[in-house]
Design an enzyme around this catalytic site. Structure first.
Site: not given
Ligand code: CTP
Ligand code: CA
Length: 231
Positions: A33-34
């Site tokens: 993810g980010n």
């Protein structure tokens, strides 16, 4: 300048905004993810709705509530985001890609959870593959008059400063506008204020901020509105 609360300059317009950050599955419980919170994309959707537009918000794991008065299409990974944005862009006057789309995804998604081998200290190596570039795809076959906007978080480095990287990215993507955010200080993600430069394909350059994300959003819609007016 347009953009006050009572200005409905986007009435009759249909716009698509992507927001948040994609998560690329690795196994049933894990993902890559980010740190995108979705705040800027949510502000864009809220301000477009307030200015009278019909708004579709393609939402990837928002950490903030979606605004009222917009249609929300929830997505998980980059390929879902691509499918949703391409479906919704038909008939849209503008598409704004504020989402952080993962550049890579795990090449394999295992159906069973990845386990440690208790007998060794070995760690797996995760192979990645490229995700489609949604913004470049949107820009490459945008219908006549549709305004396509990208976002870019950049840092200066030995190859050039933030604006040089932004200009190069604008050209590479082929979009009409690129909203460039200097993240050199590392203080942007999850925060309420930001400073951006709006780079136009026409060579224009406008700095906005430090300002709340609502004001940045209004500046983006002002720039979009100018381009719609020209079409
Ligand atoms: N974007 C996209 N699809 C991707 C990656 C990015 O549509 N697979 C969009 C983002 O939503 C954003 C713009 O492209 O509007 C710029 O994203 P950015 O990550 O800055 O660009 P990249 O081309 O991925 O370049 P970099 O290698 O610097 O990450
Ligand atoms: Ca990227």
């Amino acid at each position: 300048r347009p953009g006050g609360p009572e200005v409905r300059d986007l009435a009759g317009r249909r716009v698509v905004v992507s927001a948040g950050g994609t998560r690329e599955p690795l196994d049933p419980v894990r993902y890559l993810g980010n740190r995108s919170s979705g705040r800027q994309g949510v502000a864009l959707a809220a301000r477009a709705a307030a200015r009278g537009a019909e708004v579709v918000l393609v939402a990837a794991h928002l950490e903030v509530p979606a605004p009222t008065g917009v249609r929300v299409v929830d997505v998980g990974d980059a390929r879902e985001l691509r499918a949703a944005v391409l479906a919704e862009r038909t008939g849209a006057d503008a598409v704004v890609m504020a989402a952080a789309v993962a550049d890579f995804r795990p090449a394999q998604v295992t159906t069973a959870k990845i386990k440690k081998d208790p007998a060794t200290q070995d760690a797996p190596v995760v192979a990645l593959v490229r995700n489609p570039d949604v913004l470049a795809e949107l820009a490459a076959d945008a219908p006549e008059g549709q305004v396509v906007v990208g976002f870019a978080a950049e840092t200066g480095d030995e190859d050039g400063d933030v604006l040089a990287h932004g200009r190069a990215k604008l050209a590479r993507k082929g979009c009409d506008l690129l909203v460039v955010n200097d993240v050199g200080g590392g203080a942007v993600f999850g925060r309420d204020e930001s400073t951006v430069v709006l780079l136009g394909r026409d060579g224009s350059e406008r700095t906005v901020g430090p300002a709340p994300k609502e004001l940045v959003a209004d500046a983006v819609w002002d720039a979009v509105g100018e381009r719609l007016g020209r079409g």
